[in-house]
Design a protein around this motif. Structure first.
Motif, PDB file in Angstrom:
ATOM      1  N   ARG A 137       0.857  -1.181   0.000  1.00 32.85           N
ATOM      2  CA  ARG A 137       0.000   0.000   0.000  1.00 32.85           C
ATOM      3  C   ARG A 137       0.896   1.236   0.000  1.00 32.85           C
ATOM      4  NH1 ARG A 137      -5.299  -0.691   2.157  1.00 32.85           N
ATOM      5  NH2 ARG A 137      -5.484   1.494   1.616  1.00 32.85           N
ATOM      6  N   THR A 138       0.435   2.301  -0.629  1.00 31.88           N
ATOM      7  CA  THR A 138       1.190   3.543  -0.661  1.00 31.88           C
ATOM      8  C   THR A 138       0.234   4.718  -0.819  1.00 31.88           C
ATOM      9  OG1 THR A 138       2.989   4.745  -1.739  1.00 31.88           O
ATOM     10  CG2 THR A 138       1.591   3.436  -3.156  1.00 31.88           C
ATOM     11  N   ARG A 139       0.687   5.879  -0.438  1.00 34.11           N
ATOM     12  CA  ARG A 139      -0.044   7.128  -0.681  1.00 34.11           C
ATOM     13  C   ARG A 139       0.854   8.065  -1.488  1.00 34.11           C
ATOM     14  NH1 ARG A 139      -4.826   7.534   1.400  1.00 34.11           N
ATOM     15  NH2 ARG A 139      -4.916   9.788   1.347  1.00 34.11           N
ATOM     16  N   SER A 140       1.677   7.487  -2.323  1.00 31.99           N
ATOM     17  CA  SER A 140       2.636   8.220  -3.141  1.00 31.99           C
ATOM     18  C   SER A 140       1.929   9.186  -4.085  1.00 31.99           C
ATOM     19  CB  SER A 140       3.455   7.216  -3.959  1.00 31.99           C
ATOM     20  OG  SER A 140       4.136   7.867  -4.990  1.00 31.99           O
ATOM     21  N   LEU A 141       2.594  10.292  -4.365  1.00 33.20           N
ATOM     22  CA  LEU A 141       2.055  11.271  -5.310  1.00 33.20           C
ATOM     23  C   LEU A 141       2.520  11.022  -6.745  1.00 33.20           C
ATOM     24  CD1 LEU A 141       2.407  14.545  -3.212  1.00 33.20           C
ATOM     25  CD2 LEU A 141       0.355  13.198  -3.631  1.00 33.20           C
ATOM     26  N   TRP A 142       3.321   9.964  -6.963  1.00 31.60           N
ATOM     27  CA  TRP A 142       3.791   9.659  -8.316  1.00 31.60           C
ATOM     28  C   TRP A 142       2.592   9.416  -9.223  1.00 31.60           C
ATOM     29  CZ3 TRP A 142       8.490  10.784  -9.527  1.00 31.60           C
ATOM     30  CH2 TRP A 142       9.496  10.717  -8.568  1.00 31.60           C
ATOM     31  N   THR A 145      -1.532   4.769 -12.869  1.00 29.20           N
ATOM     32  CA  THR A 145      -2.889   4.378 -13.237  1.00 29.20           C
ATOM     33  C   THR A 145      -3.748   4.228 -11.988  1.00 29.20           C
ATOM     34  OG1 THR A 145      -2.168   2.098 -13.252  1.00 29.20           O
ATOM     35  CG2 THR A 145      -2.177   3.248 -15.373  1.00 29.20           C
ATOM     36  N   ALA A 146      -3.758   5.247 -11.159  1.00 31.66           N
ATOM     37  CA  ALA A 146      -4.559   5.250  -9.938  1.00 31.66           C
ATOM     38  C   ALA A 146      -5.272   6.589  -9.840  1.00 31.66           C
ATOM     39  CB  ALA A 146      -3.677   5.014  -8.711  1.00 31.66           C
ATOM     40  N   ASN A 147      -6.586   6.542  -9.713  1.00 32.71           N
ATOM     41  CA  ASN A 147      -7.392   7.753  -9.640  1.00 32.71           C
ATOM     42  C   ASN A 147      -7.662   8.158  -8.197  1.00 32.71           C
ATOM     43  OD1 ASN A 147      -7.451   7.395 -12.365  1.00 32.71           O
ATOM     44  ND2 ASN A 147      -9.583   6.808 -12.475  1.00 32.71           N
ATOM     45  N   SER A 148      -6.829   7.692  -7.295  1.00 30.81           N
ATOM     46  CA  SER A 148      -6.979   7.978  -5.882  1.00 30.81           C
ATOM     47  C   SER A 148      -5.581   8.016  -5.270  1.00 30.81           C
ATOM     48  CB  SER A 148      -7.816   6.881  -5.217  1.00 30.81           C
ATOM     49  OG  SER A 148      -7.798   7.012  -3.815  1.00 30.81           O
ATOM     50  N   LEU A 149      -5.437   8.693  -4.149  1.00 31.10           N
ATOM     51  CA  LEU A 149      -4.142   8.691  -3.470  1.00 31.10           C
ATOM     52  C   LEU A 149      -3.990   7.479  -2.555  1.00 31.10           C
ATOM     53  CD1 LEU A 149      -3.661  12.468  -2.665  1.00 31.10           C
ATOM     54  CD2 LEU A 149      -2.600  11.106  -4.466  1.00 31.10           C
ATOM     55  N   ASP A 150      -5.053   6.725  -2.346  1.00 32.25           N
ATOM     56  CA  ASP A 150      -4.995   5.469  -1.594  1.00 32.25           C
ATOM     57  C   ASP A 150      -4.683   4.380  -2.611  1.00 32.25           C
ATOM     58  OD1 ASP A 150      -5.224   3.527   0.333  1.00 32.25           O
ATOM     59  OD2 ASP A 150      -7.409   3.444   0.239  1.00 32.25           O
ATOM     60  N   ARG A 151      -3.407   4.007  -2.733  1.00 29.77           N
ATOM     61  CA  ARG A 151      -2.939   3.209  -3.864  1.00 29.77           C
ATOM     62  C   ARG A 151      -2.257   1.915  -3.441  1.00 29.77           C
ATOM     63  NH1 ARG A 151      -0.102   7.991  -7.426  1.00 29.77           N
ATOM     64  NH2 ARG A 151      -2.020   9.091  -7.861  1.00 29.77           N
ATOM     65  N   THR A 167     -11.383  -0.541  -5.298  1.00 29.24           N
ATOM     66  CA  THR A 167     -12.333  -0.294  -4.218  1.00 29.24           C
ATOM     67  C   THR A 167     -11.958  -1.027  -2.935  1.00 29.24           C
ATOM     68  OG1 THR A 167     -13.728  -2.044  -5.123  1.00 29.24           O
ATOM     69  CG2 THR A 167     -14.269   0.223  -5.747  1.00 29.24           C
ATOM     70  N   ASP A 168     -11.228  -2.136  -3.032  1.00 29.49           N
ATOM     71  CA  ASP A 168     -10.782  -2.875  -1.848  1.00 29.49           C
ATOM     72  C   ASP A 168      -9.286  -3.161  -1.972  1.00 29.49           C
ATOM     73  OD1 ASP A 168     -10.486  -4.370   0.417  1.00 29.49           O
ATOM     74  OD2 ASP A 168     -12.071  -5.818  -0.062  1.00 29.49           O
ATOM     75  N   ASN A 169      -8.473  -2.166  -1.653  1.00 28.73           N
ATOM     76  CA  ASN A 169      -7.020  -2.296  -1.791  1.00 28.73           C
ATOM     77  C   ASN A 169      -6.449  -3.393  -0.905  1.00 28.73           C
ATOM     78  OD1 ASN A 169      -6.622  -0.314  -3.757  1.00 28.73           O
ATOM     79  ND2 ASN A 169      -6.495   1.307  -2.244  1.00 28.73           N
ATOM     80  N   ASP A 170      -6.971  -3.538   0.317  1.00 30.18           N
ATOM     81  CA  ASP A 170      -6.462  -4.574   1.221  1.00 30.18           C
ATOM     82  C   ASP A 170      -6.662  -5.970   0.642  1.00 30.18           C
ATOM     83  OD1 ASP A 170      -5.549  -2.774   3.142  1.00 30.18           O
ATOM     84  OD2 ASP A 170      -7.503  -2.704   4.146  1.00 30.18           O
ATOM     85  N   ALA A 171      -7.831  -6.219   0.071  1.00 32.60           N
ATOM     86  CA  ALA A 171      -8.103  -7.531  -0.527  1.00 32.60           C
ATOM     87  C   ALA A 171      -7.204  -7.772  -1.737  1.00 32.60           C
ATOM     88  CB  ALA A 171      -9.572  -7.637  -0.926  1.00 32.60           C
ATOM     89  N   LEU A 172      -6.947  -6.732  -2.536  1.00 33.06           N
ATOM     90  CA  LEU A 172      -6.059  -6.883  -3.687  1.00 33.06           C
ATOM     91  C   LEU A 172      -4.644  -7.219  -3.231  1.00 33.06           C
ATOM     92  CD1 LEU A 172      -5.442  -6.687  -6.736  1.00 33.06           C
ATOM     93  CD2 LEU A 172      -4.991  -4.251  -6.365  1.00 33.06           C
ATOM     94  N   ARG A 179      -1.033 -15.060  -4.522  1.00 33.05           N
ATOM     95  CA  ARG A 179      -0.777 -15.593  -5.860  1.00 33.05           C
ATOM     96  C   ARG A 179       0.697 -15.470  -6.269  1.00 33.05           C
ATOM     97  NH1 ARG A 179      -5.644 -15.531  -9.730  1.00 33.05           N
ATOM     98  NH2 ARG A 179      -7.408 -15.490  -8.290  1.00 33.05           N
ATOM     99  N   CYS A 180       1.381 -14.466  -5.771  1.00 29.72           N
ATOM    100  CA  CYS A 180       2.794 -14.247  -6.127  1.00 29.72           C
ATOM    101  C   CYS A 180       3.730 -14.881  -5.108  1.00 29.72           C
ATOM    102  CB  CYS A 180       3.090 -12.766  -6.219  1.00 29.72           C
ATOM    103  SG  CYS A 180       2.098 -11.906  -7.454  1.00 29.72           S
ATOM    104  N   ALA A 181       3.186 -15.542  -4.104  1.00 35.64           N
ATOM    105  CA  ALA A 181       3.975 -16.216  -3.044  1.00 35.64           C
ATOM    106  C   ALA A 181       4.960 -15.237  -2.407  1.00 35.64           C
ATOM    107  CB  ALA A 181       4.687 -17.441  -3.599  1.00 35.64           C
ATOM    108  N   LEU A 182       4.453 -14.093  -1.994  1.00 34.30           N
ATOM    109  CA  LEU A 182       5.298 -13.056  -1.392  1.00 34.30           C
ATOM    110  C   LEU A 182       5.273 -13.054   0.132  1.00 34.30           C
ATOM    111  CD1 LEU A 182       4.512 -10.068  -3.752  1.00 34.30           C
ATOM    112  CD2 LEU A 182       6.550 -11.479  -3.740  1.00 34.30           C
ATOM    113  N   GLY A 183       4.427 -13.820   0.733  1.00 32.14           N
ATOM    114  CA  GLY A 183       4.335 -13.805   2.192  1.00 32.14           C
ATOM    115  C   GLY A 183       3.455 -12.646   2.651  1.00 32.14           C
ATOM    116  N   HIS A 184       3.511 -12.360   3.940  1.00 34.22           N
ATOM    117  CA  HIS A 184       2.627 -11.335   4.496  1.00 34.22           C
ATOM    118  C   HIS A 184       3.375 -10.114   4.992  1.00 34.22           C
ATOM    119  CE1 HIS A 184      -0.860 -13.865   4.191  1.00 34.22           C
ATOM    120  NE2 HIS A 184      -0.179 -14.855   4.750  1.00 34.22           N
TER     121      HIS A 184
END
Length: 186
Positions: A137-142, A145-151, A167-172, A179-184
């Motif tokens: 998760r990030t709130r970057s200003l870069w 393709t995000a129409n929100s600052l909650d990215r 709409t559900d960043n946490d679930a994504l 799916r990418c086997a990145l851990g938590h």
């Protein structure tokens, strides 16, 4: 393309695009159900995360479209609306409005078995899960393709990093980490 003509040309019925709907297994489904445009090799996404557009982004896009449209109308009035050729200055108006609406309407992340697709403003970016290095998760200003600052930042150096907002960043984030086997990790 008519259904009969498509079948004669060898397209499976599920791949036939019909105006106002999509044929899937011989029945018409609604726009909400059809998801992406079908083709011979396309499959339906397993999960679709609709994009999120903050009110400030919608206001900016509306302001841009209104300003450019007003500029076209002022140019017409200055050129003199009595000459038919001067009306050509209004030709860009539908394009300007479409370009302002497209990022708001065409904005989602689709998850397939082995890759994800970022759909934004009519463009599709495919990123295989094997290429994803991190999801956070990030709130970057870069710009991205995000129409929100909650990215959500998807680090994929081989395919190009992606900034998305759904709409559900946490679930994504959780689903991509699984799916990418990145851990938590954070």
């Amino acid at each position: 393309l008519s259904v009969a003509r498509a079948v004669r040309q060898g397209y499976p019925v599920a791949a036939v695009w019909v105006e106002g709907g999509c044929w899937r297994e011989g029945r018409v489904v609604s726009r909400a159900q059809r998801g992406v445009r079908m083709s011979r090799s396309a499959t339906q996404p397993e999960l679709v995360f609709p994009g999120k557009s903050d009110p400030w982004f919608i206001a900016v896009m509306a302001t841009v479209a209104t300003t450019l449209t007003a500029g076209c109308v002022i140019a017409l009035l200055l050129a003199g609306p009595s000459v038919a050729a001067n009306w050509l200055v209004l030709l860009p108006v539908p394009l300007v409005v479409a370009l302002a609406v497209l990022p708001v309407r065409s904005n989602r992340v689709e998850l397939y078995a082995d890759h994800l697709v970022v759909v934004y403003a009519g463009m599709h970016t495919t990123i295989p899960y094997a290429h994803v290095r991190d999801v956070s998760r990030t709130r970057s200003l870069w710009a991205g393709t995000a129409n929100s600052l909650d990215r959500v930042f998807i680090e994929a150096p081989f395919d190009g990093d992606a900034l998305v907002s759904v709409t559900d960043n946490d679930a994504l984030v959780a689903e991509l980490r699984r799916r990418c086997a990145l851990g938590h990790g954070a």
